[in-house]
Design a protein around this motif. Structure first.
Motif, PDB file in Angstrom:
ATOM      1  N   PHE A  16      10.476   1.378  -4.214  1.00  0.00           N
ATOM      2  CA  PHE A  16       9.782   2.571  -3.732  1.00  0.00           C
ATOM      3  C   PHE A  16      10.775   3.706  -3.830  1.00  0.00           C
ATOM      4  O   PHE A  16      11.630   3.856  -2.951  1.00  0.00           O
ATOM      5  N   THR A  19      14.433   3.068  -2.788  1.00  0.00           N
ATOM      6  CA  THR A  19      14.474   1.831  -2.014  1.00  0.00           C
ATOM      7  C   THR A  19      14.086   0.649  -2.883  1.00  0.00           C
ATOM      8  O   THR A  19      13.042   0.665  -3.535  1.00  0.00           O
ATOM      9  N   ALA A  21      12.663  -2.670  -2.513  1.00  0.00           N
ATOM     10  CA  ALA A  21      12.031  -3.519  -1.503  1.00  0.00           C
ATOM     11  C   ALA A  21      12.166  -4.988  -1.882  1.00  0.00           C
ATOM     12  O   ALA A  21      12.355  -5.845  -1.024  1.00  0.00           O
ATOM     13  N   PRO A  40      14.356  -9.758   8.929  1.00  0.00           N
ATOM     14  CA  PRO A  40      14.403  -8.534   9.728  1.00  0.00           C
ATOM     15  C   PRO A  40      13.389  -7.503   9.255  1.00  0.00           C
ATOM     16  O   PRO A  40      12.868  -7.590   8.148  1.00  0.00           O
ATOM     17  N   SER A  41      13.183  -6.548  10.122  1.00  0.00           N
ATOM     18  CA  SER A  41      12.238  -5.479   9.795  1.00  0.00           C
ATOM     19  C   SER A  41      12.734  -4.683   8.595  1.00  0.00           C
ATOM     20  O   SER A  41      13.929  -4.419   8.471  1.00  0.00           O
ATOM     21  N   GLY A  42      11.827  -4.381   7.689  1.00  0.00           N
ATOM     22  CA  GLY A  42      12.185  -3.579   6.524  1.00  0.00           C
ATOM     23  C   GLY A  42      12.846  -4.364   5.421  1.00  0.00           C
ATOM     24  O   GLY A  42      13.337  -3.813   4.450  1.00  0.00           O
ATOM     25  N   SER A  43      12.837  -5.697   5.551  1.00  0.00           N
ATOM     26  CA  SER A  43      13.533  -6.503   4.553  1.00  0.00           C
ATOM     27  C   SER A  43      12.682  -6.742   3.304  1.00  0.00           C
ATOM     28  O   SER A  43      13.211  -7.177   2.280  1.00  0.00           O
ATOM     29  N   GLY A  44      11.386  -6.494   3.376  1.00  0.00           N
ATOM     30  CA  GLY A  44      10.542  -6.663   2.189  1.00  0.00           C
ATOM     31  C   GLY A  44       9.496  -7.753   2.312  1.00  0.00           C
ATOM     32  O   GLY A  44       8.876  -8.127   1.328  1.00  0.00           O
ATOM     33  N   LYS A  45       9.250  -8.232   3.531  1.00  0.00           N
ATOM     34  CA  LYS A  45       8.296  -9.336   3.724  1.00  0.00           C
ATOM     35  C   LYS A  45       6.880  -8.927   3.320  1.00  0.00           C
ATOM     36  O   LYS A  45       6.206  -9.619   2.546  1.00  0.00           O
ATOM     37  N   SER A  46       6.444  -7.801   3.868  1.00  0.00           N
ATOM     38  CA  SER A  46       5.088  -7.354   3.562  1.00  0.00           C
ATOM     39  C   SER A  46       4.943  -7.052   2.081  1.00  0.00           C
ATOM     40  O   SER A  46       3.925  -7.371   1.457  1.00  0.00           O
ATOM     41  N   THR A  47       5.975  -6.452   1.513  1.00  0.00           N
ATOM     42  CA  THR A  47       5.923  -6.119   0.094  1.00  0.00           C
ATOM     43  C   THR A  47       5.758  -7.388  -0.742  1.00  0.00           C
ATOM     44  O   THR A  47       4.959  -7.428  -1.682  1.00  0.00           O
ATOM     45  N   GLU A 168       1.856 -10.932  10.026  1.00  0.00           N
ATOM     46  CA  GLU A 168       1.993 -10.811  11.476  1.00  0.00           C
ATOM     47  C   GLU A 168       0.641 -10.828  12.170  1.00  0.00           C
ATOM     48  O   GLU A 168       0.282  -9.876  12.864  1.00  0.00           O
ATOM     49  N   HIS A 201       7.457 -13.070  12.982  1.00  0.00           N
ATOM     50  CA  HIS A 201       8.749 -12.929  13.642  1.00  0.00           C
ATOM     51  C   HIS A 201       8.970 -14.041  14.653  1.00  0.00           C
ATOM     52  O   HIS A 201      10.004 -14.123  15.287  1.00  0.00           O
TER      53      HIS A 201
ATOM     54  N   ARG B 650      -2.209   0.482   8.086  1.00  0.00           N
ATOM     55  CA  ARG B 650      -1.378   1.065   9.143  1.00  0.00           C
ATOM     56  C   ARG B 650      -2.298   1.625  10.218  1.00  0.00           C
ATOM     57  O   ARG B 650      -3.372   2.115   9.917  1.00  0.00           O
TER      58      ARG B 650
HETATM   59  N1  LIG Z   1       4.522   2.554   0.531  1.00  0.00           N
HETATM   60  C1  LIG Z   1       5.872   2.603   0.670  1.00  0.00           C
HETATM   61  N2  LIG Z   1       6.546   3.700   0.307  1.00  0.00           N
HETATM   62  C2  LIG Z   1       7.896   3.762   0.420  1.00  0.00           C
HETATM   63  N3  LIG Z   1       8.654   2.784   0.882  1.00  0.00           N
HETATM   64  C3  LIG Z   1       8.029   1.653   1.265  1.00  0.00           C
HETATM   65  C4  LIG Z   1       6.615   1.499   1.194  1.00  0.00           C
HETATM   66  N4  LIG Z   1       6.289   0.281   1.648  1.00  0.00           N
HETATM   67  C5  LIG Z   1       7.448  -0.294   1.998  1.00  0.00           C
HETATM   68  N5  LIG Z   1       8.503   0.514   1.789  1.00  0.00           N
HETATM   69  C6  LIG Z   1       9.910   0.214   2.025  1.00  0.00           C
HETATM   70  O1  LIG Z   1      10.196  -1.020   1.461  1.00  0.00           O
HETATM   71  C7  LIG Z   1      11.049  -1.779   2.305  1.00  0.00           C
HETATM   72  C8  LIG Z   1      10.363  -3.080   2.638  1.00  0.00           C
HETATM   73  O2  LIG Z   1       9.193  -2.819   3.414  1.00  0.00           O
HETATM   74  P1  LIG Z   1       8.257  -3.966   3.975  1.00  0.00           P
HETATM   75  O3  LIG Z   1       7.067  -3.316   4.548  1.00  0.00           O
HETATM   76  O4  LIG Z   1       8.054  -4.974   2.937  1.00  0.00           O
HETATM   77  O5  LIG Z   1       9.157  -4.537   5.157  1.00  0.00           O
HETATM   78  P2  LIG Z   1       8.819  -5.720   6.157  1.00  0.00           P
HETATM   79  O6  LIG Z   1       9.817  -6.758   5.898  1.00  0.00           O
HETATM   80  O7  LIG Z   1       7.392  -6.071   6.082  1.00  0.00           O
HETATM   81  O8  LIG Z   1       9.138  -5.042   7.558  1.00  0.00           O
HETATM   82  P3  LIG Z   1       8.411  -5.280   8.984  1.00  0.00           P
HETATM   83  O9  LIG Z   1       8.868  -6.573   9.505  1.00  0.00           O
HETATM   84  O10 LIG Z   1       8.919  -4.153   9.789  1.00  0.00           O
HETATM   85  O11 LIG Z   1       6.958  -5.204   8.721  1.00  0.00           O
HETATM   86  C9  LIG Z   1      11.286  -0.920   3.526  1.00  0.00           C
HETATM   87  O12 LIG Z   1      12.551  -0.330   3.380  1.00  0.00           O
HETATM   88  C10 LIG Z   1      10.222   0.085   3.498  1.00  0.00           C
HETATM   89  O13 LIG Z   1      10.695   1.286   4.033  1.00  0.00           O
END
Ligand SMILES: Nc1ncnc2c1ncn2[C@@H]1O[C@H](COP(=O)(O)OP(=O)(O)OP(=O)(O)O)[C@@H](O)[C@H]1O
Ligand SMILES: [Mg+2]
Lengths: 233, 652
Positions: A16, A19, A21, A40-47, A168, A201, B650
């Motif tokens: 992104f 970043t 991801a 951890p949060s922001g590690s890329g799980k959702s992606t 989650e 988590h 979201r």
């Molecule tokens: N649409 C987007 N635009 C820009 N950056 C994004 C977008 N979606 C995710 N990111 C970035 O990609 C990285 C991974 O995000 P992701 O949502 O996969 O984290 P996560 O592991 O699911 O976190 P959490 O546990 O907080 O949900 C993060 O740094 C996030 O800021």
């Protein structure tokens, strides 16, 4: 691994802007397997989940469902795939507020071409086993958080999908309700022969799964067996 | 209070890009409403201005102390009417007529700019020869109905034949010499008629405008619902929440109102070109004046704030507000009763009813249709949801039950325009109402005693002018005689030369054809048609703008739902089909209903049954309405695609 692979991601990269991801992630999901993704949060799980589920196109790498590439498909085909082969459970808001619970569950079946009567009949069959007897006609606003998530589980499973994706799913529930719901999700998925990918988590939740992987800074770190996590973590 | 405003301002600016987009929609909606509201206000003031500027030519006889004599008659040139005003001062201090620098001396001729221009362009024997005299100067705008008006003011001696001839007046626009004490005059019936039509047209335009503005206001509230409910949960008092929302709505609306005023000013060059009453408008006519503009700039934001409060009631009552979505109670049947009550009054109206009563009943009927709208949408929703076989129908039906007001908002503008179209469709006069009048015979009423001598003179004058014509004398209405010059052609150049030749044959009289005499009747019909088209164009502009804005805002409001549906693999086709059903179905039912109700309201005023041009107007409106709403929905499809493109659900 002896299990046959249902879904597989190879060398997945997703950026992104600046970043990164996902930085080249590989992951395979066996038939009937329940996989927990932690990290951890922001590690890329959702992606990662979104890439595997054909919601996002990865910048590089491949996603295969039963050996066939799905990341190269057009939006329309991926949309159809999500409707027919996948089921989704999210943290909140996945039910249509204006539809009664049973119609929320019946909707994917109707989208698949089933008549409304049959779809609603099939949908109702899910309510009893999930402890939702009597809630068929209620609208999401009239259900508790845990009940709403169970309706969402029914909706995800009703089409008989190959894989359930859950991000989650119990994040908005208190621990007790969350565990009940999660237990139900894992059991129901197994019972229907579907595979499960769940981002969580909660260590306890992870323990109910067959396998845990940890995502850190866009990389998958193969986890220990779930029963070990509590001990090492 | 300033703290509340500050917080509202921060909320407004901190709404993020989507929030900004939503606010922008409100601003645009309010801007469109404001500019059209100004248009309606300006139009009424403009007709009033015309009536006032024309009044001096409609003299009131002085009881005593007359200072001047005034006579008015119509001449024609190039198939256009020329108002000829003859004035004679009875004493040296007689006040000058409006628009004239001084009282015209005997023998002087003052011309309106358009007439002076025409006299220069046409051959002298068609016009200029009729206006011979000492050049007096140009008549100022203050004495002219519109910039293209043809007016001549001739100075006369009190004893001149024009001023003494106590002629019986037969032409409806001729005014016999009248002793006056000043040039105040009184508004003509014609001008008053136009003012009434303008007022009715304004009501037809303003009510949908207010509805639209109200929709725009609630649009702000709908977007803020969630956040405000959250604020309530955090412990903000109802008063604070209301104050904040109202402040936000008022700020937004004020920006919209200012933008709308600017928009209106930009439109004025186009508006001055609308031809009504025989000509276009002075630029000054389109400026409503500082006070009305300021009033609009104050009233519009206040109204928007007020309707925001009304829209907020639900959130304020319960801290959970919309966060908890329950089946809303069905719309109450009282709404239908209200409509029936208003409609019951309509048949008692008639041509005799006062303008005030008519405008009030029309406004009430309008508002009642607007009240019934959500009720009907809810009912349709129940029918659609119960009978749906496919997902799109089910989604649309449930949505209509869930929030009938929102579904109604999208189509209310166009449906209410159906009311206007039905009303106007029945009242549109057909072209067949007036026949094609004769334009080849010039007629001139003459005193019976002099008929023979005058017809001889007429023959000579026409022969000298080289116009071939047969002159006969016929019995006129009553005791009068009419001299008829048969030209055998309706060529306007020939007719003009003949008119010039016959000019002054009878003092203070001009020869006219039957077509000339019918012209004002045709003009009124034309004007009604122009007015109709203007009102409908404005209504449709509003309606389609409102459909577009509400369609876009309803996507923004429901973006999370749409994103999740898309994510679960719902085809865009289904989502768009559901959106079409939830707009076009209520539109068809309520639009049709509104047309019928509009026609019903027009019944007491209808002169005849519906004619072809009325039917055509109506059909064009129906076509435009559907196309407009369907187009607005289709235009927002890219927005739907963009809100569903972002996959991560979201809570916003
Ligand atoms: N649409 C987007 N635009 C820009 N950056 C994004 C977008 N979606 C995710 N990111 C970035 O990609 C990285 C991974 O995000 P992701 O949502 O996969 O984290 P996560 O592991 O699911 O976190 P959490 O546990 O907080 O949900 C993060 O740094 C996030 O800021
Ligand atoms: Mg996440």
């Amino acid at each position: 691994m002896a299990m046959s692979v249902v879904l597989e991601g190879v060398g997945l990269v997703k950026r992104f802007g600046p970043t990164v991801a996902l930085g080249g992630v590989g992951l395979a999901l066996g038939r009937g397997e329940a996989l927990a993704i932690m990290g951890p949060s922001g590690s890329g799980k959702s992606t990662l989940l979104h890439c595997l589920a054909g919601i996002m196109k990865p910048d590089a790498g491949e996603v295969r469902l039963l050996g066939e590439r799905i990341d190269t498909l057009g939006e329309r085909r991926r949309s159809e795939l999500r409707r027919t082969r996948f089921g989704f459970v999210f943290q909140f808001g996945q039910l249509l507020p204006e539809l009664p619970a049973e119609e929320n569950v019946a909707l994917p079946l109707m989208l698949g071409g089933l008549s409304r009567g049959d779809a609603v009949r099939r949908a109702r069959e899910w309510f009893g086993p999930l402890g939702l007897g009597g809630m068929e006609g209620r609208r999401p606003g009239e259900l508790s958080g845990g009940q709403a998530q169970r309706v969402a589980i029914a909706r995800a499973l009703v089409t008989g999908p190959a894989v359930i994706f859950a991000d989650e799913p119990t994040g908005a529930l208190d621990q007790g309700t969350g565990h009940d719901t999660m237990n139900l999700l894992v059991e129901a998925t197994k019972h229907n022969g579907a595979s499960l990918v769940v981002v969580t988590h909660d260590l306890q939740v992870a323990r109910w799964c067959d396998r845990v992987v940890e995502v850190r800074d866009g990389q998958v770190i193969p986890g220990a067996a779930p029963e070990m996590i509590g001990a090492t973590g | 209070m300033s703290g509340i405003f500050g917080l509202a301002w921060r909320l407004l600016r901190g709404g993020g890009r989507r929030g900004m987009l939503g606010s922008a929609l409100t601003v645009v909606a309010v801007a469109v409403s404001t500019s059209l509201l100004l248009f309606a206000v300006a139009a009424n003031l403009a007709f009033q201005g015309r009536a006032d500027r024309e009044a001096w030519r409609n003299p009131v006889a002085a009881a005593r102390d007359a200072v001047a004599i005034q006579a008015v008659h119509l001449d024609h040139v190039d198939d256009r009417p020329v108002t000829v005003v003859d004035v004679a001062a009875l004493e040296p201090g007689a006040p000058a007529p409006p628009g004239l620098a001084r009282f015209p001396a005997p023998g002087e001729v003052w011309l309106s700019p358009a007439l002076a221009d025409l006299a220069k362009r046409l051959p002298a024997n068609r016009l200029a020869d009729r206006l011979s005299g000492k050049g007096g100067g140009l008549i100022g705008d203050a004495a002219l109905v519109h910039p293209d008006e043809l007016v001549a003011v001739r100075g006369q001696a009190p004893g001149s034949p024009v001023m003494t001839a106590g002629l019986a007046v037969d032409g409806h626009d001729d005014i016999a010499p009248t002793r006056i004490s000043g040039f105040t005059g009184t508004r003509t019936d014609n001008a008053i008629g136009y003012q009434i039509l303008a007022l009715i047209a304004s009501v037809l335009m303003v009510v949908p405008l207010l509805v639209f503005g109200g929709a725009a206001a609630r649009l702000t509230v709908a977007r803020r619902d969630q956040r405000l409910a959250a604020l309530r949960l955090v412990g903000a008092t109802p008063g604070q929440v209301v104050a904040m929302t109202v402040a936000e709505a008022v700020i937004t609306a004020f920006a919209g109102a200012v933008l709308g005023a600017a928009l209106y000013l930009l439109m004025t060059p186009l508006l001055t070109r609308i031809e009504i009453g025989g000509g276009p408008w002075f630029v000054a006519d389109t400026w409503p004046g500082v006070l009305p503009v300021l009033a609009v700039l104050v009233v519009v934001p206040l109204l928007v704030g007020l309707s925001a409060v009304v829209g907020l009631r639900r959130v304020v009552v319960s801290p959970l507000g919309v966060a908890k979505r329950e089946t809303p109670p069905a719309m109450r049947f009282v709404r239908v009763v209200a409509l029936l009550a208003v409609l019951a009054v309509v048949p008692t109206l008639g041509m005799g009813a006062g303008v005030g009563v008519v405008t009030v009943v029309l406004s009430l009927a309008f508002l009642a249709v607007n009240l019934v709208g959500p009720w009907v949408v809810g009912l349709l929703g129940r029918i659609v949801a119960a009978s749906a076989r496919r997902p799109a129908g089910l989604l649309a039906g449930r949505r209509m039950i869930d929030d009938p007001r929102a579904a109604w908002r999208t189509v209310s503008g166009v449906a209410l325009t159906g009311f206007v179209a039905g009303f106007i469709g029945l009242l549109t006069p057909g072209t067949g109402l007036l026949g094609q009048a004769d334009a080849t015979n010039l007629r001139l009423a003459v005193p019976p005693a002099k008929a023979a001598a005058l017809s001889e003179q007429a023959r000579e004058r026409l022969a000298t002018a080289g116009v071939r014509a047969t002159v006969t004398v016929k019995a006129g209405g009553g005791r009068g005689k009419v001299l008829v010059a048969a030209l055998g052609t309706s060529d306007v150049a020939v007719t003009d030369r003949a008119r010039t030749a016959l000019d002054g044959l009878v003092p203070g009289r001009s020869a006219t054809t039957a077509a000339d005499d019918d012209r004002s009747g045709f003009r009124i019909l034309d004007d009604v048609r122009t007015g109709t088209v203007t009102v409908l164009a404005v209504s449709f502009l509003v309606a389609i703008a409102s459909a577009g804005i509400t369609a876009a805002s309803s996507i923004l409001d429901r973006r999370q739902t749409y994103a999740l549906l898309h994510l679960a693999g719902t085809p865009m086709k289904v989502l768009n089909a559901a959106r079409r059903t939830e707009t076009l179905l209520p539109l068809a039912v309520m639009g049709g209903g509104a047309i019928a109700i509009g026609m019903f309201c027009a019944l007491p005023f209808a002169l005849s049954t519906m004619n072809v041009s009325g039917l055509v107007t109506l059909l064009v409106c129906v076509g435009l309405g559907f196309a407009g709403v369907a187009g607005a929905g289709a235009a927002s499809a890219p927005l739907l695609r963009s809100v569903t493109a972002n996959p991560a659900p979201r809570p916003d």
